[in-house]
Design a protein around this motif. Structure first.
Motif, PDB file in Angstrom:
ATOM      1  N   VAL A  77       0.846  -1.199   0.000  1.00 37.49           N
ATOM      2  CA  VAL A  77       0.000   0.000   0.000  1.00 37.49           C
ATOM      3  C   VAL A  77       0.881   1.248   0.000  1.00 37.49           C
ATOM      4  O   VAL A  77       0.586   2.242  -0.683  1.00 37.49           O
ATOM      5  N   ALA A  78       1.985   1.190   0.794  1.00 44.03           N
ATOM      6  CA  ALA A  78       2.889   2.336   0.817  1.00 44.03           C
ATOM      7  C   ALA A  78       3.497   2.575  -0.559  1.00 44.03           C
ATOM      8  O   ALA A  78       3.660   3.724  -1.008  1.00 44.03           O
ATOM      9  N   ALA A  79       3.818   1.464  -1.290  1.00 42.21           N
ATOM     10  CA  ALA A  79       4.370   1.617  -2.646  1.00 42.21           C
ATOM     11  C   ALA A  79       3.336   2.214  -3.594  1.00 42.21           C
ATOM     12  O   ALA A  79       3.655   3.075  -4.425  1.00 42.21           O
ATOM     13  N   PHE A  80       2.074   1.730  -3.451  1.00 36.83           N
ATOM     14  CA  PHE A  80       0.990   2.302  -4.283  1.00 36.83           C
ATOM     15  C   PHE A  80       0.840   3.793  -4.018  1.00 36.83           C
ATOM     16  O   PHE A  80       0.664   4.594  -4.950  1.00 36.83           O
ATOM     17  N   ASN A  81       0.884   4.190  -2.768  1.00 40.14           N
ATOM     18  CA  ASN A  81       0.714   5.611  -2.424  1.00 40.14           C
ATOM     19  C   ASN A  81       1.847   6.443  -2.998  1.00 40.14           C
ATOM     20  O   ASN A  81       1.647   7.584  -3.458  1.00 40.14           O
TER      21      ASN A  81
END
Length: 509
Positions: A77-81
């Motif tokens: 999720v952090a990478a997506f953000n």
């Protein structure tokens, strides 16, 4: 005792119980560990349950799950953000160049949509994992609760068995103790019965002694008296041998080879007249040694500080002035001048102004509150007193004073500290050494006398100061007490008081 031991042995065989002595039961340890696991599983279940409940509420409100801690901390999720943030920056940059329908803008928007869909799918996957973990934790919690209940039941059974065994053990120990006591009594009875005859007879009646064997009081008292006498004599001889101060007037003549001019007692109300007589003896000695050439210069010094030389000068000066002799006191202690304080006069101008400021001698002399008594105070204290006292004009100063006064009394620093007194002794007609009783090392005093004799041939004698007149050996040095009706004005105060450093202030003679 045997029955009790057999019963205890059979109980050990039938009971399924093993707890080493002084240790904790394995069941108790197991219960403690299960309780820890149960508490951890329960705490984890509460956390997961709260997270799932929060996620359901956010979905019901149509919010994204990014605010959920489990989702926010997920690496995917952090990478997506991060990618979404970069695409948003790219979209803003393209929006400045192209319109909404441009292919590049549409391409970035498509990528943003794909990332958001992937992020929502990952958030849903994390939520499903939380649901699965929540179900697993509830199941584990139930299993642990059952295991704890089972272990508690087993522990209760072990406790009951241990209680029964303890009761049997106490019963066996009590029977064993009783058996041992009875066996001991039986053996004692057999021994007493075996003694059939008594072969003891009285040969002679004991008579009590008239005197005790010990302690022998008479012999002990005699030995104690002899030992005390020997110890006392030894102490006296040792103190006399180790005494290194001037404690006897004869020591001044025998050890220092000086004449004793006066022995001044310690000042007390009852021996005021003795102090007066002592200072009169000192005045008489100066009068006998007086030359015919006019004024006399008298140097009064000491070996160590606070021996009473300043007080001796003041009392001598008052006696000389009261007899009609014109007297001047010169404060040549250019390190710790005290004469002005004793007579209540200012220190400046004074002795040093004659050399430094070249003031006339008549402007520096001050009359005191006593008739025929004048004072030349120290003045400003110089940084190098020996250099000042070594000037040739010092002899001129004393020559002028001798022409004007009958007596010139000089106060100087102690000999053991500085050389000022030796420089002043060259110009003195008479030199008097003040020695405090039982204070200064006699070897140091002897060295001071030797130094004075090298500096001047006019060493008149010594004054023994602060003598204890109550000591037997000093009583014959003093005259009897004067009658109480004698006027107090005829007697100057004694030097020293309780201390040579703090003598009584001089009073009018």
């Amino acid at each position: 005792m045997r029955d009790a031991q057999d019963k205890l042995f059979q109980s050990y065989r039938t009971q399924d119980l093993f707890v080493p002595e002084g240790s904790v039961s394995a069941v108790s340890t197991s219960i403690a560990r299960l309780n820890e696991d149960f508490v951890q599983a329960q705490a984890r279940r509460i956390v997961i349950e709260a997270a799932v409940k929060q996620a359901r509420e956010m979905q019901a409100r149509g919010e994204e799950l990014d605010a959920l801690p489990q989702v926010a901390t997920d690496p995917a999720v952090a990478a997506f953000n991060t990618q979404l943030a970069g695409l948003a920056v790219e979209l803003g940059r393209l929006g400045e160049k192209f319109k909404e329908g441009h292919p590049e803008v549409q391409k970035v928007k498509a990528q943003i949509g794909q990332l958001k869909s992937a992020k929502q799918a990952r958030a849903a996957q994390i939520l499903d994992g939380l649901d699965a973990e929540y179900t697993q934790l509830r199941k584990r919690e139930a299993e642990l609760r059952g295991a704890i209940d089972s272990q508690k039941t087993q522990a209760a059974n072990q406790s009951r068995k241990a209680t029964e065994l303890e009761a049997l053990r106490k019963e066996s120990d009590s029977a064993k103790s009783l058996y041992e006591v009875l066996l001991q009594k039986l053996n004692e009875t057999d021994i007493a019965a075996s003694i059939r005859s008594n072969n003891v007879s009285v040969v002679d009646r004991a008579s009590p002694p008239q005197d005790p064997v010990r302690p022998q009081k008479r012999r002990s008292a005699l030995a104690g008296m002899l030992l005390g006498l020997v110890a006392g004599l030894g102490l006296v001889f040792v103190r006399d041998y180790l005494g290194n101060t001037i404690r006897d007037p004869e020591e001044i003549e025998r050890y220092l080879h000086l004449d004793l001019l006066a022995a001044v007692p310690r000042y007390e109300e009852e021996n005021d007249s003795l102090a007066t007589e002592a200072y009169q003896n000192l005045r008489t000695a100066l009068l006998f040694a007086r030359g015919d050439e006019g004024g006399q210069v008298v140097l009064v010094t000491g070996t160590a500080p606070q021996e009473g030389k300043t007080t001796t000068i003041l009392n001598l000066a008052k006696l000389l002035a009261s007899s009609g002799e014109k007297t001047v006191v010169v404060d040549c202690d250019l390190r710790r001048a005290q004469m002005h304080q004793r007579l209540g006069l200012p220190r400046e101008p004074g002795f040093t102004d004659f050399f430094v400021q070249h003031e006339p001698l008549s402007a520096l002399l001050r009359p005191s509150s006593f008739a025929n008594l004048f004072v030349l105070t120290a003045g400003p204290l110089p940084p190098n007193p020996p250099a000042l006292l070594a000037r040739k004009t010092l002899g001129t100063l004393f020559a002028d004073l001798k022409r004007e006064f009958d007596w010139v009394l000089i106060d100087s620093p102690p000999l053991a500290s500085v050389t000022d007194a030796l420089l002043l002794a060259r110009h003195a007609d008479h030199t008097v050494l003040v020695i405090q009783h039982d204070k200064v090392d006699k070897k140091l005093v002897k060295r001071s006398v030797a130094a004075l004799r090298k500096a001047t041939p006019n060493l008149l004698g010594a004054v023994l100061n602060v003598v204890d007149v109550r000591a037997r050996r000093y009583q014959y040095y003093y005259y009897p007490q004067h009658d109480a009706a004698e006027p107090a004005a005829s007697r100057p105060p004694a030097a020293g008081g309780g201390s040579a450093g703090k003598p009584a202030a001089p009073t009018e003679a």
